[in-house]
Design a protein around this motif. Structure first.
Motif, mmCIF file in Angstrom:
data_model
loop_
_atom_site.group_PDB
_atom_site.id
_atom_site.type_symbol
_atom_site.label_atom_id
_atom_site.label_comp_id
_atom_site.label_asym_id
_atom_site.label_seq_id
_atom_site.Cartn_x
_atom_site.Cartn_y
_atom_site.Cartn_z
ATOM 1 N N MET A 1 88.698 -18.849 17.089
ATOM 2 C CA MET A 1 87.607 -18.039 17.656
ATOM 3 C C MET A 1 87.614 -16.864 17.034
ATOM 4 N N GLY A 2 88.452 -16.292 16.494
ATOM 5 C CA GLY A 2 88.604 -15.060 15.596
ATOM 6 C C GLY A 2 87.835 -15.405 14.173
ATOM 7 N N VAL A 3 88.173 -16.633 13.614
ATOM 8 C CA VAL A 3 87.499 -16.841 12.495
ATOM 9 C C VAL A 3 86.015 -16.980 12.726
ATOM 10 N N ALA A 4 85.589 -17.688 13.942
ATOM 11 C CA ALA A 4 84.277 -17.673 14.034
ATOM 12 C C ALA A 4 83.385 -16.321 14.308
ATOM 13 N N LEU A 5 84.176 -15.367 14.931
ATOM 14 C CA LEU A 5 83.525 -14.176 14.977
ATOM 15 C C LEU A 5 83.230 -13.452 13.696
ATOM 16 N N THR A 6 84.355 -13.157 13.076
ATOM 17 C CA THR A 6 84.434 -12.398 11.821
ATOM 18 C C THR A 6 83.757 -12.987 10.807
ATOM 19 N N GLY A 7 83.933 -14.629 10.549
ATOM 20 C CA GLY A 7 83.197 -15.430 9.551
ATOM 21 C C GLY A 7 81.599 -15.073 9.810
ATOM 22 N N MET A 8 81.169 -15.149 10.972
ATOM 23 C CA MET A 8 79.830 -15.037 11.431
ATOM 24 C C MET A 8 79.209 -13.764 10.985
ATOM 25 N N HIS A 9 80.103 -12.679 11.453
ATOM 26 C CA HIS A 9 79.556 -11.236 11.156
ATOM 27 C C HIS A 9 79.500 -10.908 9.407
ATOM 28 N N TYR A 10 80.474 -11.229 8.868
ATOM 29 C CA TYR A 10 80.632 -11.009 7.255
ATOM 30 C C TYR A 10 79.442 -12.013 6.526
ATOM 31 N N THR A 11 79.457 -13.194 6.944
ATOM 32 C CA THR A 11 78.342 -13.959 6.465
ATOM 33 C C THR A 11 76.864 -13.349 6.621
ATOM 34 N N GLY A 12 76.761 -12.938 7.961
ATOM 35 C CA GLY A 12 75.322 -12.288 8.424
ATOM 36 C C GLY A 12 75.353 -10.856 7.336
ATOM 37 N N MET A 13 76.309 -10.427 7.245
ATOM 38 C CA MET A 13 76.205 -9.023 6.418
ATOM 39 C C MET A 13 75.826 -9.407 4.923
ATOM 40 N N ALA A 14 76.379 -10.451 4.505
ATOM 41 C CA ALA A 14 76.047 -10.843 3.076
ATOM 42 C C ALA A 14 74.804 -11.076 2.837
ATOM 43 N N ALA A 15 73.900 -11.680 3.915
ATOM 44 C CA ALA A 15 72.471 -11.898 4.094
ATOM 45 C C ALA A 15 71.645 -10.903 4.129
ATOM 46 N N LEU A 16 72.226 -9.333 4.169
ATOM 47 C CA LEU A 16 71.631 -8.213 4.452
ATOM 48 C C LEU A 16 71.149 -7.560 3.286
ATOM 49 N N GLY A 17 69.770 -7.139 3.164
ATOM 50 C CA GLY A 17 69.218 -6.280 2.045
ATOM 51 C C GLY A 17 68.558 -5.039 2.648
ATOM 52 N N VAL A 18 68.653 -4.042 2.209
ATOM 53 C CA VAL A 18 67.880 -2.726 2.718
ATOM 54 C C VAL A 18 66.957 -2.219 1.640
ATOM 55 N N HIS A 19 65.734 -2.096 2.213
ATOM 56 C CA HIS A 19 64.717 -1.591 1.294
ATOM 57 C C HIS A 19 64.446 0.028 1.967
ATOM 58 N N LEU A 20 64.785 0.845 1.065
ATOM 59 C CA LEU A 20 64.600 2.356 1.306
ATOM 60 C C LEU A 20 63.171 2.658 1.162
ATOM 61 N N ARG A 21 62.610 3.786 1.857
ATOM 62 C CA ARG A 21 61.267 4.053 1.974
ATOM 63 C C ARG A 21 61.313 5.181 1.075
ATOM 64 N N GLY A 22 61.908 5.704 0.457
ATOM 65 C CA GLY A 22 61.668 6.851 -0.732
ATOM 66 C C GLY A 22 62.825 7.950 -0.512
ATOM 67 N N ALA A 23 62.686 8.996 0.536
ATOM 68 C CA ALA A 23 63.756 9.866 0.682
ATOM 69 C C ALA A 23 65.049 9.562 0.825
ATOM 70 N N THR A 24 66.123 9.894 0.417
ATOM 71 C CA THR A 24 67.770 9.523 0.502
ATOM 72 C C THR A 24 68.203 10.478 1.218
ATOM 73 N N ASP A 25 67.707 11.478 1.758
ATOM 74 C CA ASP A 25 68.624 12.359 2.511
ATOM 75 C C ASP A 25 68.470 11.829 3.956
ATOM 76 N N ALA A 26 69.003 12.961 5.085
ATOM 77 C CA ALA A 26 69.148 12.757 6.541
ATOM 78 C C ALA A 26 68.184 13.147 7.265
ATOM 79 N N SER A 27 67.028 13.916 6.497
ATOM 80 C CA SER A 27 66.107 14.523 7.341
ATOM 81 C C SER A 27 65.267 13.454 8.297
ATOM 82 N N HIS A 28 65.163 12.248 8.072
ATOM 83 C CA HIS A 28 64.226 11.568 8.611
ATOM 84 C C HIS A 28 64.978 11.071 10.209
ATOM 85 N N ILE A 29 66.407 11.359 10.414
ATOM 86 C CA ILE A 29 67.014 10.969 11.411
ATOM 87 C C ILE A 29 66.580 12.130 12.732
#
Length: 297
Positions: A181-209
């Protein structure tokens, strides 16, 4: 602009810790489910609810322990508190569906398969709701194939873990089911994270938060949130440890304990009362079996 994603900000510390947490939550939860199946004298709804809550907390804690090491180069990350809490509720509720199906319909082929599907979907729902709670200056995008693979990993491994836990007794079987079950949880998590891509909107500072946490790091944000579920897992472990058979998985749980059996064996047997053949309308002395002689004779 494409952001650079790093899921291992602390090296192997977060993956190993998240795997151990997943194994702990799975071990406690699966033993609670099996106890409700094999001990007919136990309070079934309570043990099933405890099992679902423990597995759900294990899923949630594993995810956010792994997210402590998550970084996106050049931008600050925040978390939406409501979606984060909703992801915990979703994990517990979806897992509870599968757990209660097994608890009340038995460990048959159909019920174990259905429970494995619901549990795996609960893992996936928790993961992607937790990712939706991210607040950053950009948008998250996923590749379809790794997402599908992550859900299949969760469903397949969760089903196999339920089969192992419900079909075999003994400490080794329980340990193997929790590791799977631990393999199911962590394997699913890191496989899902491998599918992730982040498209930034321009500014790279923390002023938007604009969140509550301001310029706080992911570690300082997530660690306080993890205190409650971790304490719950510890308390659940204390409850489980009160029953050695629940941990070791040995013996016939439907029978009384050896102490009670010995106590019953030492009690003297009471003789069965003789059947009454007298009449209710007979005199009192005759009903008592007394014989009197007439006076003066």
């Amino acid at each position: 602009m494409q952001g650079t994603v790093d899921g291992f900000g602390y090296g192997v510390v977060t993956p190993v810790t998240s795997y151990l947490v997943a194994c702990l939550g799975s071990a406690l939860g699966l033993r609670c489910v099996v106890r409700s199946l094999r001990n007919q004298q136990s309070w079934k709804p309570g043990w099933l609810a405890l099992g679902a809550a423990t597995i759900g907390c294990g899923i949630w804690t594993m995810h956010f322990v792994a997210m402590v090491g998550f970084r996106i180069e050049g931008i600050q990350i925040d978390y939406d508190a409501r979606l984060t809490a909703l992801s915990l509720v979703a994990a517990i509720v979806v897992v509870a569906v599968g757990v209660f199906v097994v608890g009340y319909r038995g460990a048959t082929t159909g019920t174990l398969t259905a429970a494995g599907i619901f549990t795996g979907l609960g893992v996936a729902a928790m993961h992607y709701l937790g990712m939706a709670a991210l607040r950053l200056n950009g948008s998250l995008r996923y590749d379809t194939l790794p997402v599908v693979a992550s859900v299949l990993i969760a469903v397949t491994a969760a089903t196999a873990a339920l089969w192992a836990a419900a079909s075999y007794r003994g400490f080794l079987a329980a340990l193997g089911a929790s590791l799977l079950m631990g393999v199911a949880l962590t394997g699913m998590h890191y496989t899902g994270m491998a599918a992730l891509g982040v498209h930034l909107r321009g500014a790279t500072d923390a002023s938007h938060i604009t969140g509550t946490y301001g310029d706080a790091s992911p570690t300082s944000i997530l660690l306080p949130m993890l205190i409650g579920p971790v304490v719950f897992l510890i308390l659940a472990g204390v409850v489980v440890m009160f029953d050695p058979q629940l941990v070791l998985g040995d013996g016939d749980w439907s029978r009384t304990t050896p102490r009670r059996r010995r106590a019953r064996a030492t009690l003297p047997e009471r003789p069965a009362p003789a059947p009454r053949t007298d009449s209710l309308f007979a005199p009192r002395d005759q009903r008592a079996g007394r014989h009197t002689t007439p006076r003066g004779r």
